[in-house]
Design a protein around this motif. Sequence first.
Motif, PDB file in Angstrom:
ATOM      1  N   PHE A 241      31.802  32.552  -9.010  1.00  0.00           N
ATOM      2  CA  PHE A 241      30.831  32.204  -7.971  1.00  0.00           C
ATOM      3  C   PHE A 241      30.725  33.294  -6.904  1.00  0.00           C
ATOM      4  N   LEU A 242      31.824  33.955  -6.596  1.00  0.00           N
ATOM      5  CA  LEU A 242      31.743  35.084  -5.664  1.00  0.00           C
ATOM      6  C   LEU A 242      30.849  36.182  -6.231  1.00  0.00           C
ATOM      7  N   MET A 243      31.034  36.480  -7.523  1.00  0.00           N
ATOM      8  CA  MET A 243      30.196  37.497  -8.173  1.00  0.00           C
ATOM      9  C   MET A 243      28.723  37.090  -8.165  1.00  0.00           C
ATOM     10  N   VAL A 244      28.486  35.851  -8.580  1.00  0.00           N
ATOM     11  CA  VAL A 244      27.114  35.357  -8.680  1.00  0.00           C
ATOM     12  C   VAL A 244      26.445  35.364  -7.305  1.00  0.00           C
ATOM     13  N   PHE A 245      27.145  34.862  -6.300  1.00  0.00           N
ATOM     14  CA  PHE A 245      26.560  34.797  -4.966  1.00  0.00           C
ATOM     15  C   PHE A 245      26.403  36.180  -4.343  1.00  0.00           C
ATOM     16  N   SER A 246      27.253  37.130  -4.717  1.00  0.00           N
ATOM     17  CA  SER A 246      27.101  38.481  -4.174  1.00  0.00           C
ATOM     18  C   SER A 246      25.886  39.186  -4.772  1.00  0.00           C
ATOM     19  N   GLU A 247      25.425  38.687  -5.908  1.00  0.00           N
ATOM     20  CA  GLU A 247      24.255  39.273  -6.561  1.00  0.00           C
ATOM     21  C   GLU A 247      23.018  38.394  -6.359  1.00  0.00           C
TER      22      GLU A 247
ATOM     23  N   ASN B 126      26.725  30.788 -16.167  1.00  0.00           N
ATOM     24  CA  ASN B 126      27.615  30.488 -17.287  1.00  0.00           C
ATOM     25  C   ASN B 126      27.896  31.739 -18.116  1.00  0.00           C
ATOM     26  N   ARG B 127      26.896  32.582 -18.276  1.00  0.00           N
ATOM     27  CA  ARG B 127      27.085  33.839 -19.019  1.00  0.00           C
ATOM     28  C   ARG B 127      28.074  34.737 -18.281  1.00  0.00           C
ATOM     29  N   VAL B 128      27.959  34.808 -16.968  1.00  0.00           N
ATOM     30  CA  VAL B 128      28.912  35.579 -16.164  1.00  0.00           C
ATOM     31  C   VAL B 128      30.317  35.006 -16.378  1.00  0.00           C
ATOM     32  N   ALA B 129      30.437  33.683 -16.367  1.00  0.00           N
ATOM     33  CA  ALA B 129      31.732  33.028 -16.548  1.00  0.00           C
ATOM     34  C   ALA B 129      32.329  33.337 -17.923  1.00  0.00           C
ATOM     35  N   ILE B 130      31.516  33.281 -18.946  1.00  0.00           N
ATOM     36  CA  ILE B 130      31.999  33.563 -20.300  1.00  0.00           C
ATOM     37  C   ILE B 130      32.449  35.021 -20.407  1.00  0.00           C
ATOM     38  N   ASN B 131      31.646  35.932 -19.882  1.00  0.00           N
ATOM     39  CA  ASN B 131      32.013  37.353 -19.930  1.00  0.00           C
ATOM     40  C   ASN B 131      33.305  37.612 -19.173  1.00  0.00           C
ATOM     41  N   ARG B 132      33.465  36.999 -18.008  1.00  0.00           N
ATOM     42  CA  ARG B 132      34.696  37.175 -17.225  1.00  0.00           C
ATOM     43  C   ARG B 132      35.883  36.544 -17.951  1.00  0.00           C
TER      44      ARG B 132
ATOM     45  N   GLU C  45      23.626  28.522   4.386  1.00  0.00           N
ATOM     46  CA  GLU C  45      24.841  28.275   3.608  1.00  0.00           C
ATOM     47  C   GLU C  45      24.751  27.037   2.729  1.00  0.00           C
ATOM     48  N   ASP C  46      23.920  26.071   3.102  1.00  0.00           N
ATOM     49  CA  ASP C  46      23.837  24.854   2.293  1.00  0.00           C
ATOM     50  C   ASP C  46      23.299  25.156   0.892  1.00  0.00           C
ATOM     51  N   GLY C  47      22.521  26.213   0.754  1.00  0.00           N
ATOM     52  CA  GLY C  47      22.030  26.605  -0.568  1.00  0.00           C
ATOM     53  C   GLY C  47      23.182  26.986  -1.489  1.00  0.00           C
ATOM     54  N   TYR C  48      24.120  27.792  -0.970  1.00  0.00           N
ATOM     55  CA  TYR C  48      25.299  28.179  -1.741  1.00  0.00           C
ATOM     56  C   TYR C  48      26.132  26.953  -2.100  1.00  0.00           C
ATOM     57  N   THR C  49      26.352  26.105  -1.107  1.00  0.00           N
ATOM     58  CA  THR C  49      27.186  24.918  -1.299  1.00  0.00           C
ATOM     59  C   THR C  49      26.596  24.008  -2.371  1.00  0.00           C
ATOM     60  N   MET C  50      25.295  23.774  -2.292  1.00  0.00           N
ATOM     61  CA  MET C  50      24.662  22.871  -3.259  1.00  0.00           C
ATOM     62  C   MET C  50      24.665  23.467  -4.668  1.00  0.00           C
ATOM     63  N   LEU C  51      24.412  24.773  -4.777  1.00  0.00           N
ATOM     64  CA  LEU C  51      24.474  25.408  -6.100  1.00  0.00           C
ATOM     65  C   LEU C  51      25.887  25.296  -6.678  1.00  0.00           C
ATOM     66  N   TYR C  52      26.876  25.554  -5.834  1.00  0.00           N
ATOM     67  CA  TYR C  52      28.261  25.471  -6.295  1.00  0.00           C
ATOM     68  C   TYR C  52      28.570  24.057  -6.776  1.00  0.00           C
ATOM     69  N   HIS C  53      28.276  23.063  -5.985  1.00  0.00           N
ATOM     70  CA  HIS C  53      28.585  21.682  -6.365  1.00  0.00           C
ATOM     71  C   HIS C  53      27.788  21.219  -7.582  1.00  0.00           C
ATOM     72  N   ARG C  54      26.609  21.744  -7.740  1.00  0.00           N
ATOM     73  CA  ARG C  54      25.775  21.352  -8.876  1.00  0.00           C
ATOM     74  C   ARG C  54      26.331  21.893 -10.192  1.00  0.00           C
ATOM     75  N   TYR C  55      26.891  23.103 -10.184  1.00  0.00           N
ATOM     76  CA  TYR C  55      27.251  23.758 -11.443  1.00  0.00           C
ATOM     77  C   TYR C  55      28.737  24.071 -11.623  1.00  0.00           C
ATOM     78  N   ALA C  56      29.555  23.874 -10.625  1.00  0.00           N
ATOM     79  CA  ALA C  56      30.970  24.255 -10.724  1.00  0.00           C
ATOM     80  C   ALA C  56      31.688  23.538 -11.871  1.00  0.00           C
ATOM     81  N   LYS C  57      31.436  22.260 -12.043  1.00  0.00           N
ATOM     82  CA  LYS C  57      32.150  21.498 -13.071  1.00  0.00           C
ATOM     83  C   LYS C  57      31.834  22.013 -14.475  1.00  0.00           C
ATOM     84  N   SER C  58      30.562  22.213 -14.778  1.00  0.00           N
ATOM     85  CA  SER C  58      30.208  22.655 -16.130  1.00  0.00           C
ATOM     86  C   SER C  58      30.690  24.085 -16.380  1.00  0.00           C
ATOM     87  N   ILE C  59      30.640  24.935 -15.359  1.00  0.00           N
ATOM     88  CA  ILE C  59      31.115  26.307 -15.534  1.00  0.00           C
ATOM     89  C   ILE C  59      32.636  26.317 -15.667  1.00  0.00           C
TER      90      ILE C  59
END
Length: 188
Positions: free
Chosen positions: A59-65, A80-86, A23-37
């Motif tokens: 992030f749910l979509m990204v992590f599910s894939e 970021n592309r997923v975020a823009i499309n959504r 789970e720390d992988g998900y957490t670190m990815l989220y914290h690393r990129y959540a602000k810019s996204i």
Amino acid sequence: MKAVASDNISDKELIDRCLSGKEDGYTMLYHRYAKSIFNSIYRLLGDVQESEDLLQEVFLMVFSEMPKMKELRSFPAWANRVAINRSISQLRKKKIYFTVIEDATIIDTSEEEISAKQSLEGKIEDVQQAIAELPLETRTIVNLFLFEDMPQQEIGELLGLSHNTVRSQYHRAKRKIMQKLKQRSYHE
């Protein structure tokens, strides 16, 4: 067990952690990129609560894939592309559609653009405010082009517009922004 600083771990290593169920992988990815996204989403939607909700969905979509991430070259670009499309889909749900402008005449104002660029330095808040005052459709094009560094052709494909329409709307928006900035400088 000692906590590992996420700055020392590559995205690939974090993705591998996610794929191995850590789970720390998900957490670190989220914290690393959540602000810019979040910033990308917010620039398009303009509503904090809606942007926060969409950030979670992204992030749910990204992590599910996650299995698709093995082949990824750039996690932040993909997320970021997923975020823009959504975000664009969210705008369409609100019945905000992008329309073609008939008059696609563009005047080359290269000298004006150069002096405008110089006058914009140091006025970032004024520029952001002027962009925020644009109609949503135009603001979306400006944000995708300026802040997401998306080519106009790609913006057109994403929004269902021709390249000329995107280009025309962008140039009109730029003129409106410059007019608003000039008005503000006279009234201060």
